[in-house]
Design an enzyme around this catalytic site. Structure first.
Site, PDB file in Angstrom:
ATOM      1  N   TYR A 142      -0.358   6.143  46.434  1.00 21.10           N
ATOM      2  CA  TYR A 142       0.337   6.424  45.180  1.00 21.10           C
ATOM      3  C   TYR A 142       1.779   6.764  45.519  1.00 21.10           C
ATOM      4  CZ  TYR A 142       1.095   7.976  40.417  1.00 21.10           C
ATOM      5  OH  TYR A 142       1.553   8.096  39.127  1.00 21.10           O
ATOM      6  N   SER A 189     -16.802  28.231  33.251  1.00 27.10           N
ATOM      7  CA  SER A 189     -16.694  29.378  32.331  1.00 27.10           C
ATOM      8  C   SER A 189     -15.824  29.042  31.134  1.00 27.10           C
ATOM      9  CB  SER A 189     -16.113  30.592  33.064  1.00 27.10           C
ATOM     10  OG  SER A 189     -16.999  31.029  34.070  1.00 27.10           O
ATOM     11  N   GLY A 208     -15.242  25.861  30.066  1.00 25.11           N
ATOM     12  CA  GLY A 208     -15.961  24.808  29.346  1.00 25.11           C
ATOM     13  C   GLY A 208     -17.001  25.379  28.408  1.00 25.11           C
ATOM     14  N   GLN A 227       6.195  14.709  39.736  1.00 22.19           N
ATOM     15  CA  GLN A 227       6.403  15.467  38.500  1.00 22.19           C
ATOM     16  C   GLN A 227       6.270  16.963  38.752  1.00 22.19           C
ATOM     17  OE1 GLN A 227       3.458  13.829  35.815  1.00 22.19           O
ATOM     18  NE2 GLN A 227       1.881  15.201  36.528  1.00 22.19           N
ATOM     19  N   ASP A 233      -4.908  10.225  43.064  1.00 19.01           N
ATOM     20  CA  ASP A 233      -4.824   9.178  44.080  1.00 19.01           C
ATOM     21  C   ASP A 233      -4.339   9.680  45.430  1.00 19.01           C
ATOM     22  OD1 ASP A 233      -5.513   6.563  42.917  1.00 19.01           O
ATOM     23  OD2 ASP A 233      -3.859   6.963  41.541  1.00 19.01           O
ATOM     24  N   LEU A 262      -2.346  18.440  32.937  1.00 25.14           N
ATOM     25  CA  LEU A 262      -3.668  18.730  32.386  1.00 25.14           C
ATOM     26  C   LEU A 262      -3.689  18.325  30.919  1.00 25.14           C
ATOM     27  CD1 LEU A 262      -3.872  22.375  33.792  1.00 25.14           C
ATOM     28  CD2 LEU A 262      -4.837  20.310  34.833  1.00 25.14           C
ATOM     29  N   GLU A 263      -4.817  17.827  30.454  1.00 22.29           N
ATOM     30  CA  GLU A 263      -5.008  17.458  29.049  1.00 22.29           C
ATOM     31  C   GLU A 263      -5.924  18.504  28.424  1.00 22.29           C
ATOM     32  OE1 GLU A 263      -7.024  13.862  29.860  1.00 22.29           O
ATOM     33  OE2 GLU A 263      -5.203  12.726  30.268  1.00 22.29           O
ATOM     34  N   LYS A 284     -13.092  24.507  34.748  1.00 20.71           N
ATOM     35  CA  LYS A 284     -13.888  25.664  35.168  1.00 20.71           C
ATOM     36  C   LYS A 284     -15.061  25.765  34.194  1.00 20.71           C
ATOM     37  CE  LYS A 284     -12.728  28.438  37.757  1.00 20.71           C
ATOM     38  NZ  LYS A 284     -13.256  28.491  39.112  1.00 20.71           N
TER      39      LYS A 284
END
Length: 191
Positions: free
Chosen positions: A163, A104, A106, A175, A120, A129-130, A102
C-alpha cells in the site's frame, strides 16, 4: 497466522511494526487496543445537495468537530461519523492488520467499522474509523477512549506492491485525521 502478543512485541522491537504512541497496557493477547483521537468528521445536518453523489468530492458535506476527555460528543441513534485512531500505525510488507470493535462497546450498539476493517501491508498513518450508533439511545464518545483493536496476520510472503506504491494510487497513505471517501477519484481516472 495471527500474531501473538509476544510476536507483536518482537515486531515492534525490530521496528517492523510501528504503533505511535504505544501504551503498553493496550497490548492484548493477540491484538493492540486503539484509542479515539480528538477530531471527528460529521455529516452536516442541512445543505445542498441532499444526497451523496459517489462521483463527487464530499468535502462540502462534512465538517470537523472535536471531542475531549472531559465533555463527550453524543453519537445519536442512527448517526454515522468518521473518526481516527490516536495511534499512527505502520505495517511492513508482509503483515496485514484487521481492525475490529471492542466487544464491550458493541454490546452498547457502537460499531466502529462497516466495511473498512482491513489494513493493507505497507500502510502508514492513522486509521479512519466508521462509527455508527445502532441503538435507540445516544452513546458518548471521549478523547482517548479505547475504541477498537487491531490484530495482525503474517502473509505467506512479502507483497510485490505494498500500500502506498505509486502504481496503486493509494489514496489514504499517511493520513493523520479522519478522511472522507475519495471514491470519486475512480471516476476522474476514467476520464
Amino acid at each position: 497466522m495471527v500474531l501473538s502478543d509476544r510476536t507483536i512485541k518482537e515486531e515492534i522491537a525490530k521496528g517492523r511494526l510501528i504503533i505511535e504512541p504505544l501504551d503498553p497496557s493496550c497490548i492484548q493477547p493477540a491484538s493492540i487496543d486503539v484509542r479515539l483521537d480528538k477530531k471527528l468528521l460529521v455529516f452536516k445536518r442541512r445543505g445542498y445537495p441532499f444526497y451523496i453523489d459517489v462521483k463527487q468530492n464530499m468535502d462540502d458535506l462534512t465538517e470537523v468537530v472535536e471531542v475531549n476527555s472531559d465533555s463527550p460528543l453524543f453519537l445519536n441513534p442512527g448517526e454515522f461519523v468518521l473518526a481516527s485512531t490516536l495511534e499512527s500505525i505502520t505495517l511492513p510488507d508482509d503483515i496485514v492488520g484487521r481492525l475490529e470493535g471492542k466487544s464491550s462497546l458493541g454490546r452498547m450498539g457502537l460499531l466502529i467499522h462497516s466495511t473498512a476493517g482491513y489494513v493493507d501491508p505497507g500502510w502508514q498513518g492513522h486509521l479512519t474509523l466508521e462509527l455508527s450508533n445502532v441503538v435507540r439511545l445516544p452513546i458518548t464518545l471521549y478523547y482517548e477512549m479505547k475504541i477498537g483493536q487491531i490484530s495482525f496476520l503474517r502473509l505467506t510472503s512479502a507483497v510485490d506492491k505494498p500500500y502506498g506504491s505509486t502504481e496503486l494510487g493509494s489514496r489514504y497513505q499517511g493520513q493523520t485525521e479522519p478522511t472522507a471517501s475519495k471514491y470519486y477519484e475512480d471516476f476522474l481516472r476514467k476520464s
